[in-house]
Design a protein around this motif. Structure first.
Motif, mmCIF file in Angstrom:
data_model
loop_
_atom_site.group_PDB
_atom_site.id
_atom_site.type_symbol
_atom_site.label_atom_id
_atom_site.label_comp_id
_atom_site.label_asym_id
_atom_site.label_seq_id
_atom_site.Cartn_x
_atom_site.Cartn_y
_atom_site.Cartn_z
ATOM 1 N N ALA A 106 0.924 -1.359 0.042
ATOM 2 C CA ALA A 106 0.040 0.165 0.108
ATOM 3 C C ALA A 106 0.952 1.118 -0.017
ATOM 4 C CB ALA A 106 -0.951 0.021 1.346
ATOM 5 N N GLU A 107 1.943 1.270 0.653
ATOM 6 C CA GLU A 107 2.940 2.222 0.689
ATOM 7 C C GLU A 107 4.038 2.412 -0.894
ATOM 8 O OE1 GLU A 107 3.536 4.774 2.904
ATOM 9 O OE2 GLU A 107 1.758 3.894 3.682
ATOM 10 N N GLY A 108 3.554 1.422 -1.603
ATOM 11 C CA GLY A 108 4.386 1.427 -2.976
ATOM 12 C C GLY A 108 5.542 0.675 -3.062
ATOM 13 N N ALA A 109 5.853 -0.308 -2.082
ATOM 14 C CA ALA A 109 7.038 -0.790 -2.250
ATOM 15 C C ALA A 109 6.859 -2.049 -3.117
ATOM 16 C CB ALA A 109 7.332 -1.486 -0.716
ATOM 17 N N LYS A 110 7.981 -2.648 -3.757
ATOM 18 C CA LYS A 110 7.903 -3.702 -4.456
ATOM 19 C C LYS A 110 8.239 -4.827 -3.535
ATOM 20 C CE LYS A 110 9.559 -1.462 -8.612
ATOM 21 N NZ LYS A 110 8.408 -0.999 -9.096
ATOM 22 N N LEU A 111 7.725 -5.994 -3.492
ATOM 23 C CA LEU A 111 7.786 -6.886 -2.500
ATOM 24 C C LEU A 111 8.663 -8.059 -2.970
ATOM 25 C CD1 LEU A 111 4.358 -6.925 -0.949
ATOM 26 C CD2 LEU A 111 6.242 -5.519 -0.297
ATOM 27 N N ALA A 112 9.457 -8.685 -2.251
ATOM 28 C CA ALA A 112 10.119 -9.909 -2.109
ATOM 29 C C ALA A 112 9.733 -10.626 -0.968
ATOM 30 C CB ALA A 112 11.744 -10.019 -2.131
ATOM 31 N N LEU A 113 8.667 -11.983 -1.175
ATOM 32 C CA LEU A 113 8.030 -12.535 0.034
ATOM 33 C C LEU A 113 8.576 -13.788 0.015
ATOM 34 C CD1 LEU A 113 4.438 -11.807 -1.483
ATOM 35 C CD2 LEU A 113 5.495 -10.421 -0.079
ATOM 36 N N VAL A 114 8.981 -14.195 1.287
ATOM 37 C CA VAL A 114 9.511 -15.454 1.734
ATOM 38 C C VAL A 114 8.873 -16.382 2.745
ATOM 39 C CG1 VAL A 114 11.703 -16.439 2.323
ATOM 40 C CG2 VAL A 114 11.784 -14.314 1.223
ATOM 41 N N ALA A 115 8.575 -17.394 2.480
ATOM 42 C CA ALA A 115 7.731 -18.285 3.318
ATOM 43 C C ALA A 115 8.112 -19.635 2.827
ATOM 44 C CB ALA A 115 6.185 -17.926 3.288
ATOM 45 N N ARG A 116 7.561 -20.830 3.699
ATOM 46 C CA ARG A 116 7.607 -22.153 3.786
ATOM 47 C C ARG A 116 6.605 -22.774 2.583
ATOM 48 N NH1 ARG A 116 7.813 -24.432 9.412
ATOM 49 N NH2 ARG A 116 6.353 -22.637 9.668
ATOM 50 N N ASP A 117 5.398 -22.118 2.505
ATOM 51 C CA ASP A 117 4.344 -22.687 1.481
ATOM 52 C C ASP A 117 4.184 -22.064 0.352
ATOM 53 O OD1 ASP A 117 1.829 -23.406 0.590
ATOM 54 O OD2 ASP A 117 1.032 -23.996 2.505
ATOM 55 N N ALA A 118 4.686 -22.767 -0.681
ATOM 56 C CA ALA A 118 4.682 -22.237 -2.228
ATOM 57 C C ALA A 118 3.326 -21.799 -2.487
ATOM 58 C CB ALA A 118 5.153 -22.975 -3.039
ATOM 59 N N SER A 119 2.394 -22.623 -2.458
ATOM 60 C CA SER A 119 0.963 -22.204 -2.707
ATOM 61 C C SER A 119 0.267 -20.996 -1.933
ATOM 62 C CB SER A 119 -0.002 -23.210 -2.694
ATOM 63 O OG SER A 119 -0.416 -23.574 -1.354
ATOM 64 N N ASP A 120 0.402 -20.743 -0.697
ATOM 65 C CA ASP A 120 0.023 -19.744 -0.149
ATOM 66 C C ASP A 120 0.804 -18.406 -0.696
ATOM 67 O OD1 ASP A 120 -1.674 -21.050 1.310
ATOM 68 O OD2 ASP A 120 -0.547 -21.164 3.211
ATOM 69 N N LEU A 121 2.212 -18.451 -0.913
ATOM 70 C CA LEU A 121 2.881 -17.497 -1.392
ATOM 71 C C LEU A 121 2.471 -16.907 -2.714
ATOM 72 C CD1 LEU A 121 6.412 -18.490 -0.760
ATOM 73 C CD2 LEU A 121 5.270 -16.300 -0.164
ATOM 74 N N LYS A 122 2.001 -18.067 -3.690
ATOM 75 C CA LYS A 122 1.426 -17.540 -5.041
ATOM 76 C C LYS A 122 0.246 -16.604 -4.870
ATOM 77 C CE LYS A 122 0.982 -18.463 -9.660
ATOM 78 N NZ LYS A 122 0.506 -16.839 -10.054
ATOM 79 N N THR A 123 -0.505 -17.262 -3.856
ATOM 80 C CA THR A 123 -1.798 -16.568 -3.604
ATOM 81 C C THR A 123 -1.732 -15.116 -3.038
ATOM 82 O OG1 THR A 123 -3.145 -18.625 -3.165
ATOM 83 C CG2 THR A 123 -4.140 -16.446 -2.286
ATOM 84 N N LEU A 124 -0.877 -15.044 -2.274
ATOM 85 C CA LEU A 124 -0.394 -13.603 -1.479
ATOM 86 C C LEU A 124 0.085 -12.583 -2.607
ATOM 87 C CD1 LEU A 124 -0.267 -11.822 0.770
ATOM 88 C CD2 LEU A 124 2.000 -12.901 1.650
ATOM 89 N N ALA A 125 1.140 -13.310 -3.540
ATOM 90 C CA ALA A 125 1.683 -12.583 -4.555
ATOM 91 C C ALA A 125 0.690 -12.196 -5.477
ATOM 92 C CB ALA A 125 2.866 -13.475 -5.347
ATOM 93 N N ASP A 126 -0.150 -12.911 -5.746
ATOM 94 C CA ASP A 126 -1.415 -12.641 -6.781
ATOM 95 C C ASP A 126 -2.288 -11.572 -6.251
ATOM 96 O OD1 ASP A 126 -0.232 -14.644 -8.583
ATOM 97 O OD2 ASP A 126 -2.112 -15.981 -8.009
ATOM 98 N N ASP A 127 -2.541 -11.688 -4.862
ATOM 99 C CA ASP A 127 -3.406 -10.517 -4.479
ATOM 100 C C ASP A 127 -2.371 -9.200 -4.223
ATOM 101 O OD1 ASP A 127 -5.254 -12.403 -3.929
ATOM 102 O OD2 ASP A 127 -4.784 -12.515 -1.916
ATOM 103 N N ASN A 128 -1.399 -9.148 -4.551
ATOM 104 C CA ASN A 128 -0.466 -7.603 -4.413
ATOM 105 C C ASN A 128 0.221 -7.622 -5.672
ATOM 106 O OD1 ASN A 128 -0.618 -7.116 -1.291
ATOM 107 N ND2 ASN A 128 -0.372 -9.278 -1.234
ATOM 108 N N ALA A 129 -0.356 -6.684 -6.520
ATOM 109 C CA ALA A 129 0.356 -6.396 -7.717
ATOM 110 C C ALA A 129 1.681 -5.956 -7.562
ATOM 111 C CB ALA A 129 -0.479 -5.392 -8.427
ATOM 112 N N SER A 130 2.233 -5.367 -6.663
ATOM 113 C CA SER A 130 3.588 -4.961 -6.289
ATOM 114 C C SER A 130 4.634 -6.134 -6.098
ATOM 115 C CB SER A 130 3.743 -3.891 -5.428
ATOM 116 O OG SER A 130 3.369 -4.342 -4.138
#
Length: 64
Positions: free
Chosen positions: A28-52
């Protein structure tokens, strides 16, 4: 102008409750994100929800 416009922020534990809130706040503050976690499917969902979200990585530090 957002405080994190065009900055890259790495969020570890991104699929946990706190990690998701942090990721969304930085997005929301305009950052580009590098998301790290153990669950790849949850990461994909979160990444799809955040255009940045520019990248996401499945990482488990306890595994060799």
């Amino acid at each position: 102008m957002a405080a994190f416009t065009d900055k890259v922020v790495m969020v570890t534990g991104a699929t946990g409750n706190l990690g998701q809130v942090v990721a969304r706040k930085f997005a929301a503050e305009g950052a580009k994100l590098a998301l790290v976690a153990r669950d790849a499917s949850d990461l994909k969902t979160l990444a799809d929800d955040n255009a940045s979200a520019i990248r996401f990585y499945r990482v488990h530090v306890a595994l060799p």
